[in-house]
Design a protein around this motif. Structure first.
Motif, short mmCIF file in Angstrom:
data_model
loop_
_atom_site.label_atom_id
_atom_site.label_comp_id
_atom_site.label_asym_id
_atom_site.label_seq_id
_atom_site.Cartn_x
_atom_site.Cartn_y
_atom_site.Cartn_z
N GLU A 128 -69.85 41.26 0.46
CA GLU A 128 -68.75 42.16 0.08
C GLU A 128 -68.49 43.26 1.11
OE1 GLU A 128 -72.29 43.96 -2.35
OE2 GLU A 128 -71.65 42.01 -1.59
N TRP A 131 -57.46 44.30 -2.29
CA TRP A 131 -57.52 44.78 -0.92
C TRP A 131 -58.23 46.11 -0.79
CZ3 TRP A 131 -55.49 49.56 0.01
CH2 TRP A 131 -54.52 50.06 -0.87
N ARG A 132 -58.39 46.83 -1.91
CA ARG A 132 -58.95 48.18 -1.85
C ARG A 132 -60.44 48.16 -1.49
NH1 ARG A 132 -55.11 48.18 -5.74
NH2 ARG A 132 -53.55 49.86 -5.65
N ASP A 133 -60.89 49.28 -0.90
CA ASP A 133 -62.25 49.35 -0.39
C ASP A 133 -62.96 50.61 -0.88
OD1 ASP A 133 -60.37 50.80 1.24
OD2 ASP A 133 -61.96 51.12 2.70
N ARG A 134 -64.28 50.62 -0.72
CA ARG A 134 -65.13 51.78 -1.03
C ARG A 134 -66.10 51.98 0.12
NH1 ARG A 134 -66.62 52.42 -6.34
NH2 ARG A 134 -67.89 54.18 -5.58
N ASP A 151 -68.37 49.77 4.72
CA ASP A 151 -67.18 49.72 3.88
C ASP A 151 -67.18 48.41 3.10
OD1 ASP A 151 -64.72 51.34 3.36
OD2 ASP A 151 -63.74 49.45 3.84
N SER A 170 -65.66 39.42 1.58
CA SER A 170 -64.66 39.69 2.61
C SER A 170 -65.10 39.00 3.90
CB SER A 170 -64.54 41.20 2.85
OG SER A 170 -63.57 41.50 3.83
N THR A 182 -65.73 45.96 -0.46
CA THR A 182 -64.60 45.70 -1.35
C THR A 182 -64.79 46.47 -2.66
OG1 THR A 182 -65.71 43.71 -2.21
CG2 THR A 182 -64.17 43.41 -0.38
N ILE A 214 -66.81 44.77 4.10
CA ILE A 214 -65.60 44.48 4.86
C ILE A 214 -65.86 44.66 6.36
CG2 ILE A 214 -63.22 45.23 5.30
CD1 ILE A 214 -63.09 46.11 2.35
N ALA A 262 -57.31 43.71 3.77
CA ALA A 262 -57.83 45.08 3.79
C ALA A 262 -56.91 45.95 4.63
CB ALA A 262 -59.25 45.10 4.33
N ASN A 293 -59.90 39.74 2.05
CA ASN A 293 -60.75 39.87 0.86
C ASN A 293 -60.46 38.77 -0.16
OD1 ASN A 293 -61.56 42.22 2.12
ND2 ASN A 293 -60.47 43.58 0.72
N SER A 315 -57.53 49.50 5.38
CA SER A 315 -58.10 50.74 5.92
C SER A 315 -58.41 50.68 7.40
CB SER A 315 -59.37 51.11 5.14
OG SER A 315 -59.06 51.42 3.81
#
Length: 407
Positions: free
Chosen positions: A219, A355-358, A366, A374, A368, A221, A308, A351, A310
């Motif tokens: 996971e 598409w958002r990430d943490r 980084d 990803s 998903t 990215i 993704a 992904n 970012s």
């Protein structure tokens, strides 16, 4: 500083003193070493990790060296969580450090593991300006953050040399990937292969990044930190290599299968590869940079995946990162058109879910937002008068690891 060194030719082994030849190198400066860290001896760590040339060198290295004591008790393979007591979390400058795994709402099953000490770079290797203190000096204030450079022929030749080295280094990393190997071991292969070619691993100490490459598992990215976790059967892992040689950088990455990977992950990796290939196919003078994202987004969504947002492709050359910025998603606001002599990367991150990430608490890793997998592929490209040259292209000798290419 609690410890003092002891002579390495008097290491206690099995209850008796055993004479050892003084053939070790200092873990800090690389000079011949005859002294040994007593804590390392007590923990029965490898002698090359514990050797120092002088008491002063040992003292100067203590703040970083003591981390090898913390990771002396590795976690059980396959448990999915590290030994908290042995964890030294690696953070960017200015952030607090903690010996325990910090609280975080982890999005997937992956967890950070202990990292090894910073690897040594021999004195004969040319260094980028962040190698010593972690801070790039030229890059942030360069006009090339706003103006896309047209490379001179001699710069392009240096880029070709450096990109060939980076390709060879990545291929060596790919050849050792298998269940049971740690990402730290992959980092060691990348580091040693880069040094052997006369290059410097650009990520090492770049904004204080602690390793010589990025290894992004499942996971993650991008920007995963190589650590003590063993790769497991069914994982996917991206290895991102950047080399500094003759004053210029080269950048590429690939995502690899670890053992037997499920069908959905295979589709994700192949789709990501195809996204990059389709994006490269439109590169030529006069093409708008924003079109790259349109092509990638179209291919990814047709396969049921997301892009993704970012991170983006970037200019590269005498600077690691510079203009242009090349987003990989649709309806982006990238400005400018491609011109012959420009060099940049395209590196889509695709992904399986949203598409958002943490961002993990280390400030680098980084992941998903939904914990799904990803994948990423990257090349360094040169715009030519008639189209594009892939400077980091696969070689006939590159490992045959992608089934769709073998077919």
């Amino acid at each position: 500083m609690r410890s003092s060194l002891k002579p390495s030719n008097a290491i206690m082994t099995g209850g008796s003193d055993v004479a050892e030849p003084a053939s070790l190198s200092c873990a800090s400066c690389g000079k011949p070493a005859q002294l040994q860290c007593p804590k390392c001896v007590q923990l029965k760590l490898p002698r090359e990790t514990a050797a120092f040339c002088t008491q002063d060198c040992f003292k100067a290295s203590w703040s970083s060296h003591k981390s090898v004591h913390l990771k002396a008790k590795p976690s059980e393979p396959g448990t999915g969580t590290p030994d908290n007591e042995g964890w030294l979390y690696c953070l960017k400058k200015g952030q607090a450090r903690t010996p325990k795994l910090p609280y975080f709402d982890w999005t997937g099953t992956l967890r950070p593991y202990p990292i090894s000490s910073k690897r040594i770079v021999p004195a004969h290797i040319d260094l980028p300006d962040w190698a010593a203190d972690g801070t790039p000096k030229v890059e942030p204030n360069s006009d090339l953050q706003y103006v896309v450079e047209i490379k001179k022929p001699e710069q392009i030749e240096r880029m070709r040399e450096t990109c060939l080295i980076a390709r060879k280094v990545l291929d060596k990393a790919a050849s050792v990937i298998r269940p049971g190997i740690t990402t730290d071991e992959i980092d060691r292969v990348v580091h040693e292969a880069t040094i052997a070619e006369g290059g410097y691993p650009s990520p090492l100490n770049y904004h204080f990044f602690p390793k010589s490459c990025c290894t992004s598992v499942n996971e993650v990215i991008c920007h995963g930190i190589p650590d003590a976790r063993k790769l497991e059967d069914g994982d996917i892992v991206n290895v991102d290599v950047t080399v500094y040689y003759k004053g210029v950088h080269s950048d590429l990455n690939e995502t690899y299968f670890v053992g037997n990977v499920d069908e959905e992950s295979q589709r994700l990796v192949q789709s990501t590869y195809e996204c990059l290939e389709k994006a490269i196919s439109i590169v030529k003078p006069g093409m708008r940079f924003r079109e790259v994202g349109e092509v990638i987004n179209r291919n990814a969504t047709m396969s049921g995946f997301s892009v993704a947002k970012s991170y983006c492709g970037h200019g590269i050359g005498e600077l690691f990162h510079c203009a242009p910025n090349i987003p990989h998603y649709a309806r982006n606001k990238a400005v400018g058109v491609m011109k012959a002599g420009q060099t940049f990367t395209i590196e889509p991150m695709i992904n399986a879910g949203v598409w958002r990430d943490r961002m993990w608490p280390d400030g680098w890793t980084d992941v998903t937002a939904d914990g799904k997998r990803s994948a990423q592929f990257e090349h360094t490209l040169l715009v030519t008068e008639t189209g594009v040259e892939v400077l980091t292209a696969r070689l006939p000798s590159s490992p045959k690891v992608f089934p769709w290419l073998n077919a």
